[in-house]
Design an enzyme around this catalytic site. Structure first.
Site, PDB file in Angstrom:
ATOM      1  N   GLU A   1      -4.713   2.414  -4.314  1.00 32.55           N
ATOM      2  CA  GLU A   1      -3.252   2.473  -4.254  1.00 32.55           C
ATOM      3  C   GLU A   1      -2.665   1.193  -3.666  1.00 32.55           C
ATOM      4  O   GLU A   1      -1.513   1.166  -3.231  1.00 32.55           O
ATOM      5  CB  GLU A   1      -2.816   3.679  -3.415  1.00 32.55           C
ATOM      6  CG  GLU A   1      -3.156   3.607  -1.947  1.00 32.55           C
ATOM      7  CD  GLU A   1      -4.534   4.144  -1.599  1.00 32.55           C
ATOM      8  OE1 GLU A   1      -4.738   4.522  -0.433  1.00 32.55           O
ATOM      9  OE2 GLU A   1      -5.401   4.199  -2.494  1.00 32.55           O
TER      10      GLU A   1
ATOM     11  N   ASP B   1       0.849  -1.188   0.000  1.00 32.25           N
ATOM     12  CA  ASP B   1       0.000   0.000   0.000  1.00 32.25           C
ATOM     13  C   ASP B   1       0.892   1.248   0.000  1.00 32.25           C
ATOM     14  O   ASP B   1       1.891   1.308   0.734  1.00 32.25           O
ATOM     15  CB  ASP B   1      -0.906   0.004   1.234  1.00 32.25           C
ATOM     16  CG  ASP B   1      -1.938   1.112   1.167  1.00 32.25           C
ATOM     17  OD1 ASP B   1      -2.981   0.892   0.523  1.00 32.25           O
ATOM     18  OD2 ASP B   1      -1.694   2.179   1.750  1.00 32.25           O
ATOM     19  N   ILE B   2       0.560   2.233  -0.845  1.00 30.47           N
ATOM     20  CA  ILE B   2       1.336   3.480  -0.900  1.00 30.47           C
ATOM     21  C   ILE B   2       0.994   4.338   0.318  1.00 30.47           C
ATOM     22  O   ILE B   2      -0.181   4.582   0.609  1.00 30.47           O
ATOM     23  CB  ILE B   2       1.027   4.267  -2.183  1.00 30.47           C
ATOM     24  CG1 ILE B   2       1.354   3.417  -3.426  1.00 30.47           C
ATOM     25  CG2 ILE B   2       1.825   5.571  -2.223  1.00 30.47           C
ATOM     26  CD1 ILE B   2       0.982   4.069  -4.735  1.00 30.47           C
TER      27      ILE B   2
END
Length: 329
Positions: free
Chosen positions: A246, A203-204
């Site tokens: 994301e 996950d960003i």
């Protein structure tokens, strides 16, 4: 053959449909300068000129077959020494000794104009037929080529549609549907072989802030660039997919707990050290890992990887957590 027919003042020959001479009288043999053994059982073409052979095929055979008789047909015989003798032929079709034969009476003639005109017509018909055949073949080749082109286009379209059905439109990674299919397949292989695999969820960090600060167009560019980095840092046999927003998922085949942590850390470090197209942007990721174990299904391994990802984000982000570490706490 009866003597009166054998020496009749006209030629006589009986012919099978395949052109074999069944019987021929002496009058015709004398006219052609052949002996009985020279022609009996041979094909009628032996005593016909080349043009008459064509005429025989194109006109005599169809007519005698359909109408069972031919009247006053002009042909030309070829003698043993190659001389030509124009004749007038009449014939009937009947059964003799259990087989169909075409019995022909031949009268030598001097007037050849009608015959020559018929031969010219036969030649023209043959030429027209050959030309039509060539044109038909050319048209057929053209149609076949068009069909091949259409088939190629269809295959390309099907390939494109199949790719669209399998990939995420923005990043060109596998989409969530294919990710689920591959995860199920890896679980099935694990149950059969007990060779472990790992699921890495990525996950960003603070991606919402990136969108709010730089806009969604820049956010999309970041997603695409990161997707390619994940593919580059993963192994060829691994499955990289966009899970949603994301978040990304990587199925690490044939991977132990230690190996999965090492691969995940390499990816995390590559993202942290990367130079993005916005100089002020500092991008990091958080990741959670779960390695297959006895009794796992798609939901259980996914849940453990998600929980590990949540722990990475809860503990300050930009870090890797393996589900096994949660169990020791």
């Amino acid at each position: 053959m009866e003597e009166r027919l054998d020496f009749a003042p006209c030629g006589y020959v009986s012919i099978k449909d395949d052109g074999t001479i069944v019987c021929i009288n002496q009058t015709l043999l004398t006219l052609l300068d052949y002996k009985m053994d020279d022609v009996k059982g041979k094909l009628i073409y032996k005593i016909l000129t080349k043009p008459s052979q064509s005429f025989y095929q194109l006109y005599f055979l169809p007519m005698i077959t359909i109408e069972e008789k031919v009247e006053e047909m002009h042909l030309t015989l070829e003698t043993k020494d190659g001389s030509h003798i124009p004749i007038l032929l009449s014939a009937v079709r009947r059964k003799s000794d259990g087989m169909l034969v075409n019995e022909c009476i031949l009268f030598p003639m001097k007037q050849r104009h009608a015959y020559e005109q018929a031969m010219l017509l036969a030649k023209k018909t043959a030429e027209d037929s050959e030309r039509s055949k060539k044109e038909a073949l050319m048209e057929l080749e053209k149609v076949q080529k068009e069909l091949e082109n259409k088939q190629t286009e269809l295959l390309q379209l099907n390939e494109k549609l199949q790719k669209l059905a399998m990939t995420d439109e923005l990043t060109s990674l596998y989409n969530r549907r294919i990710y689920k299919r591959e995860l199920t397949e890896n679980l099935s292989i694990y149950k059969k072989t007990r060779i472990p695999f790992s699921l890495l969820m990525v996950d960003i960090d603070y991606f919402k802030d990136i969108n709010d600060t730089y806009g969604h167009v820049t956010g999309d560019r970041i997603l695409k660039a990161l997707a390619q980095m994940l593919v580059t840092q993963s192994r060829k046999q691994d499955v990289v997919a966009r899970y949603g927003g994301e978040e990304f998922a990587i199925i690490l085949t044939n991977t132990t707990v230690a190996d999965s942590i090492q691969i995940a850390e390499r990816i995390r470090k590559s993202v942290e050290e990367a130079i993005w197209d916005i100089s002020s942007l500092s991008l990091t990721i958080s990741a959670g890992i779960a390695t297959s174990r006895e009794g796992d299904n798609r939901k259980t391994i996914q849940t453990r990887a998600d929980e590990a990802l949540y722990r990475s984000k809860h503990n300050g982000r930009n870090q890797i957590t393996h589900a096994s570490q949660l169990e020791r706490v």
